[in-house]
Design a protein around this motif. Structure first.
Motif, PDB file in Angstrom:
ATOM      1  N   SER A  36      -6.764   9.007   2.988  1.00 31.38           N
ATOM      2  CA  SER A  36      -7.933   8.595   2.178  1.00 31.38           C
ATOM      3  C   SER A  36      -8.503   9.780   1.384  1.00 31.38           C
ATOM      4  O   SER A  36      -8.535  10.890   1.926  1.00 31.38           O
ATOM      5  CB  SER A  36      -9.006   8.042   3.118  1.00 31.38           C
ATOM      6  N   PRO A  37      -9.014   9.545   0.146  1.00 33.11           N
ATOM      7  CA  PRO A  37      -9.024   8.316  -0.635  1.00 33.11           C
ATOM      8  C   PRO A  37      -7.676   8.071  -1.333  1.00 33.11           C
ATOM      9  O   PRO A  37      -6.929   9.016  -1.589  1.00 33.11           O
ATOM     10  CB  PRO A  37     -10.126   8.575  -1.667  1.00 33.11           C
ATOM     11  N   VAL A  38      -7.433   6.790  -1.638  1.00 33.12           N
ATOM     12  CA  VAL A  38      -6.144   6.420  -2.260  1.00 33.12           C
ATOM     13  C   VAL A  38      -6.414   5.651  -3.560  1.00 33.12           C
ATOM     14  O   VAL A  38      -7.254   4.742  -3.587  1.00 33.12           O
ATOM     15  CB  VAL A  38      -5.304   5.556  -1.292  1.00 33.12           C
ATOM     16  N   ASN A  39      -5.714   6.033  -4.623  1.00 38.93           N
ATOM     17  CA  ASN A  39      -5.759   5.267  -5.881  1.00 38.93           C
ATOM     18  C   ASN A  39      -4.671   4.214  -5.836  1.00 38.93           C
ATOM     19  O   ASN A  39      -3.503   4.543  -5.570  1.00 38.93           O
ATOM     20  CB  ASN A  39      -5.476   6.178  -7.080  1.00 38.93           C
ATOM     21  N   VAL A  40      -5.072   2.980  -6.102  1.00 36.33           N
ATOM     22  CA  VAL A  40      -4.107   1.872  -6.058  1.00 36.33           C
ATOM     23  C   VAL A  40      -3.881   1.372  -7.479  1.00 36.33           C
ATOM     24  O   VAL A  40      -4.826   0.929  -8.139  1.00 36.33           O
ATOM     25  CB  VAL A  40      -4.632   0.726  -5.160  1.00 36.33           C
ATOM     26  N   HIS A  41      -2.643   1.472  -7.947  1.00 32.54           N
ATOM     27  CA  HIS A  41      -2.297   1.001  -9.295  1.00 32.54           C
ATOM     28  C   HIS A  41      -1.723  -0.404  -9.189  1.00 32.54           C
ATOM     29  O   HIS A  41      -0.666  -0.597  -8.576  1.00 32.54           O
ATOM     30  CB  HIS A  41      -1.271   1.925  -9.954  1.00 32.54           C
ATOM     31  N   LEU A  42      -2.435  -1.358  -9.761  1.00 30.88           N
ATOM     32  CA  LEU A  42      -2.006  -2.760  -9.762  1.00 30.88           C
ATOM     33  C   LEU A  42      -1.621  -3.126 -11.189  1.00 30.88           C
ATOM     34  O   LEU A  42      -2.018  -2.414 -12.123  1.00 30.88           O
ATOM     35  CB  LEU A  42      -3.164  -3.629  -9.277  1.00 30.88           C
ATOM     36  N   PRO A  43      -0.887  -4.230 -11.395  1.00 26.62           N
ATOM     37  CA  PRO A  43      -0.511  -4.567 -12.776  1.00 26.62           C
ATOM     38  C   PRO A  43      -1.719  -4.665 -13.716  1.00 26.62           C
ATOM     39  O   PRO A  43      -1.617  -4.338 -14.896  1.00 26.62           O
ATOM     40  CB  PRO A  43       0.192  -5.924 -12.632  1.00 26.62           C
ATOM     41  N   GLY A  44      -2.907  -5.089 -13.191  1.00 24.54           N
ATOM     42  CA  GLY A  44      -4.091  -5.252 -14.052  1.00 24.54           C
ATOM     43  C   GLY A  44      -4.980  -4.031 -14.140  1.00 24.54           C
ATOM     44  O   GLY A  44      -5.981  -4.064 -14.860  1.00 24.54           O
ATOM     45  N   GLY A  45      -4.698  -2.969 -13.402  1.00 23.92           N
ATOM     46  CA  GLY A  45      -5.555  -1.777 -13.445  1.00 23.92           C
ATOM     47  C   GLY A  45      -5.632  -1.086 -12.098  1.00 23.92           C
ATOM     48  O   GLY A  45      -4.812  -1.327 -11.214  1.00 23.92           O
ATOM     49  N   GLN A  46      -6.677  -0.262 -11.956  1.00 24.06           N
ATOM     50  CA  GLN A  46      -6.712   0.657 -10.813  1.00 24.06           C
ATOM     51  C   GLN A  46      -7.947   0.455  -9.928  1.00 24.06           C
ATOM     52  O   GLN A  46      -9.047   0.208 -10.428  1.00 24.06           O
ATOM     53  CB  GLN A  46      -6.743   2.067 -11.385  1.00 24.06           C
ATOM     54  N   LEU A  47      -7.748   0.585  -8.614  1.00 25.23           N
ATOM     55  CA  LEU A  47      -8.849   0.537  -7.645  1.00 25.23           C
ATOM     56  C   LEU A  47      -8.838   1.812  -6.824  1.00 25.23           C
ATOM     57  O   LEU A  47      -7.764   2.371  -6.555  1.00 25.23           O
ATOM     58  CB  LEU A  47      -8.661  -0.638  -6.670  1.00 25.23           C
ATOM     59  N   SER A  48     -10.030   2.225  -6.385  1.00 21.56           N
ATOM     60  CA  SER A  48     -10.105   3.375  -5.483  1.00 21.56           C
ATOM     61  C   SER A  48     -10.488   2.850  -4.095  1.00 21.56           C
ATOM     62  O   SER A  48     -11.436   2.068  -3.958  1.00 21.56           O
ATOM     63  CB  SER A  48     -11.163   4.335  -6.018  1.00 21.56           C
ATOM     64  N   ILE A  49      -9.727   3.272  -3.086  1.00 20.95           N
ATOM     65  CA  ILE A  49      -9.970   2.799  -1.719  1.00 20.95           C
ATOM     66  C   ILE A  49     -10.195   4.015  -0.818  1.00 20.95           C
ATOM     67  O   ILE A  49      -9.387   4.949  -0.813  1.00 20.95           O
ATOM     68  CB  ILE A  49      -8.761   1.987  -1.173  1.00 20.95           C
ATOM     69  N   GLU A  50     -11.291   3.948  -0.056  1.00 18.31           N
ATOM     70  CA  GLU A  50     -11.596   5.030   0.902  1.00 18.31           C
ATOM     71  C   GLU A  50     -11.599   4.448   2.304  1.00 18.31           C
ATOM     72  O   GLU A  50     -12.219   3.399   2.537  1.00 18.31           O
ATOM     73  CB  GLU A  50     -12.993   5.605   0.632  1.00 18.31           C
ATOM     74  N   TRP A  51     -10.922   5.153   3.219  1.00 22.32           N
ATOM     75  CA  TRP A  51     -10.991   4.774   4.638  1.00 22.32           C
ATOM     76  C   TRP A  51     -10.842   6.075   5.432  1.00 22.32           C
ATOM     77  O   TRP A  51      -9.775   6.400   5.924  1.00 22.32           O
ATOM     78  CB  TRP A  51      -9.896   3.761   5.001  1.00 22.32           C
ATOM     79  N   PRO A  52     -11.962   6.832   5.518  1.00 26.64           N
ATOM     80  CA  PRO A  52     -11.886   8.192   6.061  1.00 26.64           C
ATOM     81  C   PRO A  52     -11.495   8.271   7.525  1.00 26.64           C
ATOM     82  O   PRO A  52     -10.856   9.242   7.929  1.00 26.64           O
ATOM     83  CB  PRO A  52     -13.290   8.754   5.837  1.00 26.64           C
ATOM     84  N   ASP A  53     -11.909   7.279   8.342  1.00 31.14           N
ATOM     85  CA  ASP A  53     -11.461   7.324   9.743  1.00 31.14           C
ATOM     86  C   ASP A  53     -11.424   5.913  10.314  1.00 31.14           C
ATOM     87  O   ASP A  53     -12.107   5.016   9.814  1.00 31.14           O
ATOM     88  CB  ASP A  53     -12.326   8.273  10.582  1.00 31.14           C
ATOM     89  N   PRO A  54     -10.627   5.721  11.384  1.00 29.42           N
ATOM     90  CA  PRO A  54     -10.381   4.367  11.886  1.00 29.42           C
ATOM     91  C   PRO A  54     -11.639   3.638  12.357  1.00 29.42           C
ATOM     92  O   PRO A  54     -11.667   2.410  12.389  1.00 29.42           O
ATOM     93  CB  PRO A  54      -9.431   4.579  13.072  1.00 29.42           C
ATOM     94  N   GLU A  55     -12.692   4.403  12.696  1.00 26.30           N
ATOM     95  CA  GLU A  55     -13.917   3.742  13.177  1.00 26.30           C
ATOM     96  C   GLU A  55     -14.843   3.342  12.028  1.00 26.30           C
ATOM     97  O   GLU A  55     -15.845   2.660  12.250  1.00 26.30           O
ATOM     98  CB  GLU A  55     -14.701   4.675  14.130  1.00 26.30           C
ATOM     99  N   SER A  56     -14.527   3.799  10.792  1.00 20.94           N
ATOM    100  CA  SER A  56     -15.452   3.516   9.686  1.00 20.94           C
ATOM    101  C   SER A  56     -15.001   2.285   8.896  1.00 20.94           C
ATOM    102  O   SER A  56     -13.856   1.825   9.017  1.00 20.94           O
ATOM    103  CB  SER A  56     -15.566   4.727   8.763  1.00 20.94           C
ATOM    104  N   SER A  57     -15.923   1.798   8.068  1.00 20.02           N
ATOM    105  CA  SER A  57     -15.592   0.699   7.163  1.00 20.02           C
ATOM    106  C   SER A  57     -14.687   1.199   6.056  1.00 20.02           C
ATOM    107  O   SER A  57     -14.729   2.380   5.703  1.00 20.02           O
ATOM    108  CB  SER A  57     -16.857   0.194   6.477  1.00 20.02           C
TER     109      SER A  57
END
Ligand SMILES: N[C@@H](CCC[C@H](N)C(=O)O)C(=O)O
Length: 277
Positions: free
Chosen positions: A238-259
């Protein structure tokens, strides 16, 4: 009766959004399928319905229906559009919006730059939460499909996801494997299927064959599920940039106990009215 609606999209995953706080209507499955039709109806991947909350601690209830009329638990791109919609319509002035969904509560923040940040809750890997038929919880599960054995990550983001790592999303057999996995007997409530290409520990490319809608240009919960599965397998950080056919999302998941947190855009396309038969 005449129903007011707004057409919106999140990275090309498109929605008909209906305010049932100020309007009254009841949409049957076959009406949803007809409205979803891109030639005979309005055309959308999902219908999003905004209702008053049942829980007084929440601001709204947000319901999601796939193009095939099935009601589902969660929709990430829809959540961002929902947040934009309730503020644009002046149904709330809050920047932090608490909503109930069939998959559990969500917290949405409309940022000053117009992007929407969604607390998606914690990903769940226990097969029973999807549901997925498997003896236990493990990072990858062997699943027999069409004479092959595939190694799938399974993740619930409120709604069910299977994640398959591929060499390249450009040549991934999305049209062939998508429907076979969506309706595989080991997923009794069907499943959304993500095809994930790992570019680096902080970057993936992703295509998603969605349950009840087919391949879409982006899937928010699919992006969250792919990142959660990739982090759990030690492929991503984390964080990870996700490239989808329609554009980009940013996803954060710093540790397994967090949202897990998703940040991305939400776009209003037009307002309309349709007569319901
Ligand atoms: N497009 C969505 C997911 C919509 C629901 C999904 N097809 C399901 O059946 O669970 C997203 O952005 O998350």
């Amino acid at each position: 009766m005449l129903l007011h609606f707004t057409k919106m999209h999140g990275l090309g995953n498109d929605f008909m959004v209906v305010d049932l706080v100020t309007q009254r209507a009841r949409l049957r499955d076959e009406q949803i399928r007809q409205l979803a039709d891109r030639r005979f109806g309005i055309g959308f991947d999902q219908l999003l319905v905004v209702e008053p909350p049942r829980d007084p601690e929440m601001d709204f209830r947000y319901r999601i229906f796939n193009a095939d009329g099935s009601e589902v638990e969660n929709c990430g791109n829809g959540a961002r559009c929902f947040a934009r919609f309730v503020r644009d319509q002046r149904l709330t002035h809050k920047h932090e919006i608490h909503v109930e969904t069939a998959g559990g509560p969500l917290v949405l923040n409309v940022q000053h730059d117009g992007m929407v940040r969604v607390d998606m809750g914690r990903p769940r890997f226990n097969p029973a939460t999807l549901p997925f038929e498997a003896p236990g919880d493990q990072p990858l599960h062997a699943v027999d499909v069409d004479g092959d054995t595939l190694e799938l990550g399974v993740v619930s983001m409120g709604n069910p996801h299977a994640v398959l790592q591929v060499e390249s999303v450009d040549s991934a057999p999305v049209e062939h494997l998508g429907p076979l996995l969506e309706s595989h007997p080991r997923f009794p409530k069907r499943v959304n299927v993500g095809f994930m290409q790992v570019v680096s520990p902080s970057e993936i490319r992703l295509r998603v064959y969605e349950r009840g809608s087919g391949e879409t240009l982006a899937c928010g919960t699919g992006a969250c599920a792919a990142v959660a599965s990739g982090i759990r397998q030690g492929l991503l950080k984390s964080p990870v940039n996700v490239h989808l056919p329609g554009g980009q999302l940013s996803i954060e998941w710093p540790d397994p106990e967090s949202s897990l947190v998703m940040v991305g855009p939400a776009t209003r396309v037009f307002d309309g009215r349709v007569t319901l038969n």
